[in-house]
Design a protein around this motif. Structure first.
Motif, mmCIF file in Angstrom:
data_model
loop_
_atom_site.group_PDB
_atom_site.id
_atom_site.type_symbol
_atom_site.label_atom_id
_atom_site.label_comp_id
_atom_site.label_asym_id
_atom_site.label_seq_id
_atom_site.Cartn_x
_atom_site.Cartn_y
_atom_site.Cartn_z
ATOM 1 N N VAL A 60 -33.271 3.429 -43.139
ATOM 2 C CA VAL A 60 -32.608 4.471 -42.349
ATOM 3 C C VAL A 60 -33.235 4.558 -40.957
ATOM 4 C CG1 VAL A 60 -32.254 6.966 -42.125
ATOM 5 C CG2 VAL A 60 -31.848 5.845 -44.322
ATOM 6 N N ILE A 83 -28.238 10.824 -39.923
ATOM 7 C CA ILE A 83 -27.641 9.891 -40.881
ATOM 8 C C ILE A 83 -26.664 10.703 -41.724
ATOM 9 C CG2 ILE A 83 -29.595 10.152 -42.477
ATOM 10 C CD1 ILE A 83 -27.676 6.882 -42.073
ATOM 11 N N GLY A 86 -25.285 6.598 -46.525
ATOM 12 C CA GLY A 86 -25.936 5.304 -46.601
ATOM 13 C C GLY A 86 -25.676 4.614 -47.925
ATOM 14 N N GLY A 145 -25.621 2.118 -42.936
ATOM 15 C CA GLY A 145 -25.682 3.555 -42.687
ATOM 16 C C GLY A 145 -24.641 4.006 -41.697
ATOM 17 N N TYR A 147 -24.178 6.618 -38.984
ATOM 18 C CA TYR A 147 -24.947 7.525 -38.133
ATOM 19 C C TYR A 147 -23.984 8.337 -37.284
ATOM 20 C CZ TYR A 147 -28.905 4.656 -39.481
ATOM 21 O OH TYR A 147 -29.866 4.023 -40.213
#
Length: 151
Positions: A60, A83, A86, A145, A147
Motif C-alpha cells: 500500500v 487507499i 486493495g 490498489g 487510491y
C-alpha cells in the motif's frame, strides 16, 4: 538517495510512525518508479518469513508514496491521498529483505486522473505494486490498489 527520496522517507516516518518500526526505507525514485526497502528482521513472523500484514502495508505504502511524489512533481499539494480498496496475492514467501516497487500507470490513466481531480476535486487511480525478495526478480507479492485524491 536523491532529495525526493529523502523527502518521502521523512514524510512517511513523520506522518505514518509505523513505517519507522517496520524499518522502511526509500531506496530510490527515478524514471517514475518508486522502490522501498523492507527488512525481514523488523517484520518477521513465527515461520521466519515476512509477516503478511507488513507486506500488505509495504504494498500500500509504495503506491501511496508513488502518488505523493508524482503529485508533487505536478505541483499539486492541496489534496489528501487515501487507499480506498486493495487486492493482494502472496505467490511466494518473503524469506529475505524485500523491495516494494511501484511503476507508473499509463499516460492515459494519469491524464484522466489529473483532469478528474481538476474538475471535481476528487479522483481515483489504480496502481499496481509488487514486492520481491532481495536478489530475485520474481513477484512474492502482487497488489492492486485504488487510491483516492480529494481536496
Amino acid at each position: 538517495m536523491n532529495s525526493d527520496s529523502r523527502y518521502l522517507e521523512s514524510v512517511l516516518h513523520h506522518d505514518i510512525p509505523l513505517t519507522r518500526d517496520m524499518g522502511l526505507k526509500v531506496l530510490d525514485w527515478q524514471a517514475r518508479q518508486l522502490r522501498l526497502s523492507l527488512p525481514l528482521a523488523a517484520n518477521v513472523n513465527h515461520k521466519s518469513t515476512m509477516f503478511g500484514g507488513s507486506l500488505y502495508c509495504g504494498a500500500v505504502l509504495v503506491g501511496w508514496g508513488w502518488l505523493h511524489l508524482r503529485l508533487k512533481e505536478e505541483g499539486i499539494e492541496d489534496g489528501h491521498i487515501v487507499i480506498q480498496e486493495g487486492q493482494i496475492s502472496y505467490p511466494l514467501p518473503v524469506t529475505r529483505d524485500a523491495t516494494a516497487i511501484c511503476t507508473a500507470p499509463s499516460d492515459a490513466q494519469w491524464t484522466k486522473f489529473l483532469r478528474t481531480y481538476e474538475r471535481h476535486g476528487r479522483a481515483r487511480l489504480s496502481l499496481e505494486t509488487r514486492i520481491i525478495n532481495e536478489g530475485s526478480d520474481a513477484d512474492a507479492v502482487r497488489f492492486t490498489g485504488q487510491y483516492v485524491l480529494h481536496r
